[in-house]
Design a protein around this motif. Structure first.
Motif, PDB file in Angstrom:
ATOM      1  N   HIS A  64     -19.549   8.818   3.482  1.00  0.00           N
ATOM      2  CA  HIS A  64     -18.264   8.181   3.211  1.00  0.00           C
ATOM      3  C   HIS A  64     -17.184   9.232   2.960  1.00  0.00           C
ATOM      4  CE1 HIS A  64     -19.714   8.816  -0.911  1.00  0.00           C
ATOM      5  NE2 HIS A  64     -18.481   8.637  -1.328  1.00  0.00           N
ATOM      6  N   VAL A  65     -15.956   8.757   2.887  1.00  0.00           N
ATOM      7  CA  VAL A  65     -14.819   9.652   2.662  1.00  0.00           C
ATOM      8  C   VAL A  65     -13.917   9.070   1.579  1.00  0.00           C
ATOM      9  CG1 VAL A  65     -14.827  10.513   5.041  1.00  0.00           C
ATOM     10  CG2 VAL A  65     -13.377   8.569   4.452  1.00  0.00           C
ATOM     11  N   HIS A  66     -13.137   9.957   0.975  1.00  0.00           N
ATOM     12  CA  HIS A  66     -12.083   9.570   0.032  1.00  0.00           C
ATOM     13  C   HIS A  66     -10.820  10.333   0.403  1.00  0.00           C
ATOM     14  CE1 HIS A  66     -14.510   7.552  -3.101  1.00  0.00           C
ATOM     15  NE2 HIS A  66     -15.460   8.402  -2.750  1.00  0.00           N
ATOM     16  N   PHE A  67      -9.689   9.642   0.387  1.00  0.00           N
ATOM     17  CA  PHE A  67      -8.394  10.274   0.594  1.00  0.00           C
ATOM     18  C   PHE A  67      -7.432   9.751  -0.466  1.00  0.00           C
ATOM     19  CE2 PHE A  67     -10.156  10.438   4.873  1.00  0.00           C
ATOM     20  CZ  PHE A  67      -9.803  11.700   5.304  1.00  0.00           C
ATOM     21  N   ILE A  68      -6.689  10.639  -1.103  1.00  0.00           N
ATOM     22  CA  ILE A  68      -5.548  10.260  -1.925  1.00  0.00           C
ATOM     23  C   ILE A  68      -4.330  10.658  -1.106  1.00  0.00           C
ATOM     24  CG2 ILE A  68      -4.316  10.529  -4.105  1.00  0.00           C
ATOM     25  CD1 ILE A  68      -7.123   9.259  -4.406  1.00  0.00           C
ATOM     26  N   MET A  69      -3.504   9.659  -0.769  1.00  0.00           N
ATOM     27  CA  MET A  69      -2.419   9.888   0.175  1.00  0.00           C
ATOM     28  C   MET A  69      -1.120   9.257  -0.303  1.00  0.00           C
ATOM     29  SD  MET A  69      -4.562   9.135   3.662  1.00  0.00           S
ATOM     30  CE  MET A  69      -3.494  10.064   4.756  1.00  0.00           C
ATOM     31  N   ARG A  70      -0.040   9.799   0.217  1.00  0.00           N
ATOM     32  CA  ARG A  70       1.288   9.240  -0.011  1.00  0.00           C
ATOM     33  C   ARG A  70       1.843   8.807   1.334  1.00  0.00           C
ATOM     34  NH1 ARG A  70       6.941  11.358  -0.559  1.00  0.00           N
ATOM     35  NH2 ARG A  70       7.950   9.903  -1.977  1.00  0.00           N
ATOM     36  N   GLY A  71       2.431   7.615   1.359  1.00  0.00           N
ATOM     37  CA  GLY A  71       3.029   7.092   2.579  1.00  0.00           C
ATOM     38  C   GLY A  71       2.954   5.577   2.586  1.00  0.00           C
ATOM     39  N   ARG A  72       3.560   4.979   3.573  1.00  0.00           N
ATOM     40  CA  ARG A  72       3.483   3.522   3.682  1.00  0.00           C
ATOM     41  C   ARG A  72       2.055   3.120   4.015  1.00  0.00           C
ATOM     42  NH1 ARG A  72       7.857   3.093   7.781  1.00  0.00           N
ATOM     43  NH2 ARG A  72       6.385   1.636   8.684  1.00  0.00           N
ATOM     44  N   LYS A  73       1.635   1.992   3.494  1.00  0.00           N
ATOM     45  CA  LYS A  73       0.260   1.535   3.662  1.00  0.00           C
ATOM     46  C   LYS A  73      -0.144   1.501   5.135  1.00  0.00           C
ATOM     47  CE  LYS A  73      -2.863  -2.275   2.564  1.00  0.00           C
ATOM     48  NZ  LYS A  73      -2.986  -3.620   1.975  1.00  0.00           N
ATOM     49  N   GLU A  74       0.717   0.972   5.979  1.00  0.00           N
ATOM     50  CA  GLU A  74       0.357   0.865   7.396  1.00  0.00           C
ATOM     51  C   GLU A  74       0.153   2.242   8.037  1.00  0.00           C
ATOM     52  OE1 GLU A  74       4.860   0.001   7.100  1.00  0.00           O
ATOM     53  OE2 GLU A  74       3.075  -0.600   5.998  1.00  0.00           O
ATOM     54  N   ASN A  75       0.881   3.250   7.585  1.00  0.00           N
ATOM     55  CA  ASN A  75       0.699   4.597   8.121  1.00  0.00           C
ATOM     56  C   ASN A  75      -0.584   5.244   7.605  1.00  0.00           C
ATOM     57  OD1 ASN A  75       3.035   4.478   9.657  1.00  0.00           O
ATOM     58  ND2 ASN A  75       4.299   5.265   8.002  1.00  0.00           N
ATOM     59  N   VAL A  76      -0.925   4.994   6.348  1.00  0.00           N
ATOM     60  CA  VAL A  76      -2.182   5.496   5.794  1.00  0.00           C
ATOM     61  C   VAL A  76      -3.348   4.872   6.567  1.00  0.00           C
ATOM     62  CG1 VAL A  76      -3.652   5.486   3.730  1.00  0.00           C
ATOM     63  CG2 VAL A  76      -1.201   5.991   3.521  1.00  0.00           C
ATOM     64  N   GLU A  77      -3.251   3.593   6.849  1.00  0.00           N
ATOM     65  CA  GLU A  77      -4.314   2.929   7.607  1.00  0.00           C
ATOM     66  C   GLU A  77      -4.364   3.413   9.060  1.00  0.00           C
ATOM     67  OE1 GLU A  77      -5.172  -1.179   5.349  1.00  0.00           O
ATOM     68  OE2 GLU A  77      -3.286  -1.147   6.471  1.00  0.00           O
ATOM     69  N   ARG A  78      -3.218   3.711   9.643  1.00  0.00           N
ATOM     70  CA  ARG A  78      -3.188   4.281  11.002  1.00  0.00           C
ATOM     71  C   ARG A  78      -3.855   5.661  11.008  1.00  0.00           C
ATOM     72  NH1 ARG A  78       2.360   5.037  12.091  1.00  0.00           N
ATOM     73  NH2 ARG A  78       1.711   6.113  13.955  1.00  0.00           N
ATOM     74  N   PHE A  79      -3.618   6.453   9.974  1.00  0.00           N
ATOM     75  CA  PHE A  79      -4.273   7.752   9.833  1.00  0.00           C
ATOM     76  C   PHE A  79      -5.789   7.565   9.856  1.00  0.00           C
ATOM     77  CE2 PHE A  79      -6.596  10.610   7.105  1.00  0.00           C
ATOM     78  CZ  PHE A  79      -6.210  11.867   7.526  1.00  0.00           C
ATOM     79  N   PHE A  80      -6.274   6.623   9.040  1.00  0.00           N
ATOM     80  CA  PHE A  80      -7.726   6.400   8.982  1.00  0.00           C
ATOM     81  C   PHE A  80      -8.259   5.955  10.339  1.00  0.00           C
ATOM     82  CE2 PHE A  80     -11.467   3.761   8.575  1.00  0.00           C
ATOM     83  CZ  PHE A  80     -12.320   4.615   7.899  1.00  0.00           C
ATOM     84  N   GLU A  81      -7.572   5.073  11.016  1.00  0.00           N
ATOM     85  CA  GLU A  81      -8.047   4.590  12.320  1.00  0.00           C
ATOM     86  C   GLU A  81      -8.113   5.730  13.335  1.00  0.00           C
ATOM     87  OE1 GLU A  81      -9.575   1.795  13.109  1.00  0.00           O
ATOM     88  OE2 GLU A  81      -9.371   1.359  10.972  1.00  0.00           O
ATOM     89  N   GLU A  82      -7.155   6.640  13.290  1.00  0.00           N
ATOM     90  CA  GLU A  82      -7.192   7.809  14.180  1.00  0.00           C
ATOM     91  C   GLU A  82      -8.375   8.696  13.827  1.00  0.00           C
ATOM     92  OE1 GLU A  82      -5.906  10.117  17.378  1.00  0.00           O
ATOM     93  OE2 GLU A  82      -5.221   8.135  16.769  1.00  0.00           O
ATOM     94  N   PHE A  83      -8.583   8.922  12.539  1.00  0.00           N
ATOM     95  CA  PHE A  83      -9.720   9.714  12.080  1.00  0.00           C
ATOM     96  C   PHE A  83     -11.021   9.066  12.536  1.00  0.00           C
ATOM     97  CE2 PHE A  83     -12.937  10.890   8.940  1.00  0.00           C
ATOM     98  CZ  PHE A  83     -12.779  12.266   8.855  1.00  0.00           C
ATOM     99  N   ARG A  84     -11.147   7.773  12.337  1.00  0.00           N
ATOM    100  CA  ARG A  84     -12.361   7.030  12.710  1.00  0.00           C
ATOM    101  C   ARG A  84     -12.601   7.092  14.217  1.00  0.00           C
ATOM    102  NH1 ARG A  84     -14.170   2.787  14.831  1.00  0.00           N
ATOM    103  NH2 ARG A  84     -12.154   1.935  15.324  1.00  0.00           N
ATOM    104  N   LYS A  85     -11.558   6.894  15.004  1.00  0.00           N
ATOM    105  CA  LYS A  85     -11.679   6.902  16.469  1.00  0.00           C
ATOM    106  C   LYS A  85     -12.171   8.266  16.959  1.00  0.00           C
ATOM    107  CE  LYS A  85      -8.097   7.500  19.086  1.00  0.00           C
ATOM    108  NZ  LYS A  85      -6.767   7.371  19.681  1.00  0.00           N
ATOM    109  N   ARG A  86     -11.582   9.326  16.451  1.00  0.00           N
ATOM    110  CA  ARG A  86     -11.965  10.673  16.890  1.00  0.00           C
ATOM    111  C   ARG A  86     -13.352  11.056  16.381  1.00  0.00           C
ATOM    112  NH1 ARG A  86      -7.371  14.148  18.612  1.00  0.00           N
ATOM    113  NH2 ARG A  86      -5.532  12.818  18.699  1.00  0.00           N
TER     114      ARG A  86
END
Length: 135
Positions: A64-86
């Motif tokens: 599993h992973v943990h991230f503490i991030m700043r940004g709009r929720k939809e952008n944080v989730e887009r980051f995760f989806e890109e990470f997951r896809k790659r």
């Protein structure tokens, strides 16, 4: 004895604890090469989303992973989806059986400085709690 009150300051911007449930994903990072890929992948995705999110801290665990991030929720989730896809593509290239379908995320809003501080401490010590030789 006098009771001390703790004042919490609201944060400017949106802060999030994004994590994945380890019991659903199986082993994501099996060896040192996988962890190196994962660390580089975090950097790559941070660059892709550099105008949208900031990573305050993160932890890659074997499942599993943990991230503490700043940004709009939809952008944080887009980051995760890109990470997951790659990561899924990498795992397929390595011949691993997981396709990352179980590698999903939970996201929690961090409302104040105390919660932010405690979340950062929790994420940073997560690896140490599993392996005392971890630094």
């Amino acid at each position: 004895m006098e009771e001390k009150s703790v004042m919490t300051k609201n944060l400017i911007g949106e802060y999030w604890h994004l994590c994945s449930p380890g019991e659903l994903s199986g082993i994501l990072f099996k060896n040192t090469d996988d962890y190196i890929f994962g660390m580089n992948l975090v950097a790559l995705c941070a660059g892709v989303f550099k105008n949208d999110v900031s990573i305050l801290t993160f932890q890659l665990m074997s499942n599993h992973v943990h991230f503490i991030m700043r940004g709009r929720k939809e952008n944080v989730e887009r980051f995760f989806e890109e990470f997951r896809k790659r990561l899924s593509k990498y795992m397929a290239q390595k011949g691993y059986s997981s396709d990352c379908k179980g590698f999903t995320h939970n996201i929690f809003r961090i409302e104040d400085e105390i919660y932010l501080r405690n979340s950062i401490a929790y994420v940073n010590r997560n690896g140490y709690l599993v392996n005392k030789d971890y630094t």
